[in-house]
Design a protein around this motif. Structure first.
Motif, PDB file in Angstrom:
ATOM      1  N   UNK A  21      38.882 -28.200  15.056  1.00 37.20           N
ATOM      2  CA  UNK A  21      39.644 -27.336  14.150  1.00 37.20           C
ATOM      3  C   UNK A  21      39.024 -27.395  12.753  1.00 37.20           C
ATOM      4  N   UNK A  22      38.597 -28.569  12.336  1.00 36.03           N
ATOM      5  CA  UNK A  22      37.959 -28.739  11.030  1.00 36.03           C
ATOM      6  C   UNK A  22      36.664 -27.921  10.943  1.00 36.03           C
ATOM      7  N   UNK A  23      35.883 -27.910  12.004  1.00 31.83           N
ATOM      8  CA  UNK A  23      34.647 -27.095  11.993  1.00 31.83           C
ATOM      9  C   UNK A  23      34.990 -25.615  11.851  1.00 31.83           C
ATOM     10  N   UNK A  24      36.027 -25.175  12.556  1.00 30.57           N
ATOM     11  CA  UNK A  24      36.467 -23.784  12.430  1.00 30.57           C
ATOM     12  C   UNK A  24      36.860 -23.495  10.976  1.00 30.57           C
ATOM     13  N   UNK A  25      37.662 -24.344  10.394  1.00 33.48           N
ATOM     14  CA  UNK A  25      38.133 -24.153   9.020  1.00 33.48           C
ATOM     15  C   UNK A  25      36.959 -24.119   8.044  1.00 33.48           C
ATOM     16  N   UNK A  26      35.984 -24.975   8.230  1.00 35.88           N
ATOM     17  CA  UNK A  26      34.804 -24.956   7.359  1.00 35.88           C
ATOM     18  C   UNK A  26      34.091 -23.609   7.447  1.00 35.88           C
ATOM     19  N   UNK A  27      33.961 -23.077   8.649  1.00 32.27           N
ATOM     20  CA  UNK A  27      33.325 -21.771   8.821  1.00 32.27           C
ATOM     21  C   UNK A  27      34.126 -20.655   8.173  1.00 32.27           C
ATOM     22  N   UNK A  28      35.449 -20.702   8.325  1.00 27.78           N
ATOM     23  CA  UNK A  28      36.323 -19.688   7.720  1.00 27.78           C
ATOM     24  C   UNK A  28      36.215 -19.748   6.201  1.00 27.78           C
ATOM     25  N   UNK A  29      36.224 -20.943   5.647  1.00 26.08           N
ATOM     26  CA  UNK A  29      36.143 -21.091   4.185  1.00 26.08           C
ATOM     27  C   UNK A  29      34.793 -20.606   3.649  1.00 26.08           C
ATOM     28  N   UNK A  30      33.710 -20.917   4.344  1.00 31.25           N
ATOM     29  CA  UNK A  30      32.387 -20.439   3.910  1.00 31.25           C
ATOM     30  C   UNK A  30      32.345 -18.917   3.924  1.00 31.25           C
ATOM     31  N   UNK A  31      32.896 -18.335   4.956  1.00 34.11           N
ATOM     32  CA  UNK A  31      32.932 -16.872   5.044  1.00 34.11           C
ATOM     33  C   UNK A  31      33.815 -16.301   3.935  1.00 34.11           C
ATOM     34  N   UNK A  32      34.927 -16.953   3.637  1.00 34.65           N
ATOM     35  CA  UNK A  32      35.828 -16.482   2.580  1.00 34.65           C
ATOM     36  C   UNK A  32      35.128 -16.490   1.218  1.00 34.65           C
ATOM     37  N   UNK A 128      36.825 -13.765  12.864  1.00 35.22           N
ATOM     38  CA  UNK A 128      35.388 -13.599  13.141  1.00 35.22           C
ATOM     39  C   UNK A 128      34.657 -14.937  13.037  1.00 35.22           C
ATOM     40  N   UNK A 129      35.414 -16.021  13.156  1.00 33.68           N
ATOM     41  CA  UNK A 129      34.848 -17.369  13.144  1.00 33.68           C
ATOM     42  C   UNK A 129      35.343 -18.097  14.383  1.00 33.68           C
ATOM     43  N   UNK A 130      34.422 -18.607  15.157  1.00 36.62           N
ATOM     44  CA  UNK A 130      34.774 -19.294  16.395  1.00 36.62           C
ATOM     45  C   UNK A 130      35.307 -20.691  16.166  1.00 36.62           C
ATOM     46  N   UNK A 131      35.696 -21.360  17.239  1.00 34.07           N
ATOM     47  CA  UNK A 131      36.325 -22.674  17.129  1.00 34.07           C
ATOM     48  C   UNK A 131      35.403 -23.776  16.611  1.00 34.07           C
ATOM     49  N   UNK A 132      34.104 -23.553  16.642  1.00 31.84           N
ATOM     50  CA  UNK A 132      33.162 -24.531  16.108  1.00 31.84           C
ATOM     51  C   UNK A 132      32.534 -24.068  14.802  1.00 31.84           C
ATOM     52  N   UNK A 133      33.120 -23.032  14.183  1.00 32.25           N
ATOM     53  CA  UNK A 133      32.636 -22.535  12.907  1.00 32.25           C
ATOM     54  C   UNK A 133      31.578 -21.460  13.012  1.00 32.25           C
ATOM     55  N   UNK A 134      31.250 -21.036  14.229  1.00 28.17           N
ATOM     56  CA  UNK A 134      30.206 -20.036  14.434  1.00 28.17           C
ATOM     57  C   UNK A 134      30.738 -18.631  14.176  1.00 28.17           C
ATOM     58  N   UNK A 135      29.849 -17.739  13.758  1.00 30.78           N
ATOM     59  CA  UNK A 135      30.214 -16.335  13.579  1.00 30.78           C
ATOM     60  C   UNK A 135      30.374 -15.676  14.941  1.00 30.78           C
ATOM     61  N   UNK A 143      37.899 -13.176  23.395  1.00 30.01           N
ATOM     62  CA  UNK A 143      37.474 -13.599  24.731  1.00 30.01           C
ATOM     63  C   UNK A 143      37.448 -15.125  24.833  1.00 30.01           C
ATOM     64  N   UNK A 144      36.893 -15.772  23.824  1.00 33.06           N
ATOM     65  CA  UNK A 144      36.825 -17.236  23.814  1.00 33.06           C
ATOM     66  C   UNK A 144      38.228 -17.838  23.856  1.00 33.06           C
ATOM     67  N   UNK A 145      39.130 -17.308  23.040  1.00 36.78           N
ATOM     68  CA  UNK A 145      40.493 -17.850  22.991  1.00 36.78           C
ATOM     69  C   UNK A 145      41.222 -17.626  24.319  1.00 36.78           C
ATOM     70  N   UNK A 146      41.056 -16.460  24.891  1.00 37.39           N
ATOM     71  CA  UNK A 146      41.716 -16.182  26.176  1.00 37.39           C
ATOM     72  C   UNK A 146      41.197 -17.109  27.272  1.00 37.39           C
ATOM     73  N   UNK A 147      39.900 -17.366  27.248  1.00 37.02           N
ATOM     74  CA  UNK A 147      39.319 -18.300  28.219  1.00 37.02           C
ATOM     75  C   UNK A 147      39.874 -19.700  28.020  1.00 37.02           C
ATOM     76  N   UNK A 148      39.958 -20.118  26.783  1.00 38.98           N
ATOM     77  CA  UNK A 148      40.415 -21.470  26.458  1.00 38.98           C
ATOM     78  C   UNK A 148      41.876 -21.669  26.872  1.00 38.98           C
ATOM     79  N   UNK A 149      42.704 -20.674  26.660  1.00 41.45           N
ATOM     80  CA  UNK A 149      44.137 -20.819  26.926  1.00 41.45           C
ATOM     81  C   UNK A 149      44.558 -20.359  28.312  1.00 41.45           C
ATOM     82  N   UNK A 150      43.825 -19.443  28.901  1.00 42.71           N
ATOM     83  CA  UNK A 150      44.208 -18.901  30.210  1.00 42.71           C
ATOM     84  C   UNK A 150      45.048 -17.650  30.048  1.00 42.71           C
ATOM     85  N   UNK A 151      45.056 -16.820  31.098  1.00 39.59           N
ATOM     86  CA  UNK A 151      45.654 -15.483  30.981  1.00 39.59           C
ATOM     87  C   UNK A 151      47.174 -15.470  30.794  1.00 39.59           C
TER      88      UNK A 151
END
Length: 191
Positions: A21-32, A128-135, A143-151
């Motif tokens: 979650x921290x990696x995601x937040x870092x990516x979101x903040x950099x993009x912001x 537009x930022x993935x769970x590991x901070x990637x664009x 798609x990633x979130x749906x896969x992670x959580x299930x349908x």
């Protein structure tokens, strides 16, 4: 709260216990940072909100299991300014997720609607930022979130219902970024 304080608070709540979650937040903040510069938006509010948007997942904040509501409540209890608190509580179609959780009334009673360029920008950065901070583009993120959580998971149901509104926000921000007079270095950060 300034950006450095927001970053320290988020790091203290997320970095050790929730490293992904921290990696995601870092990516979101950099993009912001880049979006605020490109669109001439108030940096302190947008970037602080980006750092703090997922603090509701942290154990000291988590009460209802709905991170947007829990994060907004926690930040309010810590004396964070209303503009940031409300952006966090209402980020990324939070009303739709709140409805899925049976918490819409609590969210809407406690936190005013936040829309406009700042809300759009935060949603854009988050979605537009993935769970590991990637664009990622919105389709990849969903798609990633749906896969992670299930349908059948409520997050997948929320995303299905929220997708049109999320797409509209992403499109608005992308259009503004395309027509932004921002320096080339900022444009490259967002590409």
């Amino acid at each position: 709260m300034d950006v450095d304080e927001a970053q320290r608070m988020a790091a203290g709540l997320l970095a050790v216990d929730l490293p992904r979650r921290w990696r995601h937040v870092q990516g979101v903040a950099a993009k912001a940072e880049a979006v605020a510069a490109a669109l001439c938006l108030p940096r302190e509010v947008l970037v602080s909100s980006a750092w703090l948007h997922d603090v509701g997942y942290a154990a000291p904040a988590a009460r209802t299991g709905f991170h947007a509501l829990d994060g907004g409540r926690y930040l309010r209890s810590e004396g964070v300014e209303d503009a940031v608190v409300n952006l966090v509580a209402r980020h990324s179609c939070a009303c739709v997720e709140a409805e899925e959780r049976g918490l819409r009334g609590l969210l809407t009673d406690e936190f005013p609607v936040t829309d406009g360029p700042l809300a759009d920008a935060l949603w854009f950065c988050d979605m537009t930022t993935g769970p590991d901070g990637e664009d990622l583009d919105l389709a990849g993120r969903l798609s990633e979130a749906r896969e992670r959580y299930g349908p059948e998971h409520l997050i997948s149901r929320y995303l299905e219902r929220a997708e049109p509104e999320l797409q509209a926000v992403i499109s608005r921000v992308e259009q503004k970024l395309t027509h932004s007079p921002a320096p080339a270095s900022t444009q490259r950060q967002l590409a």
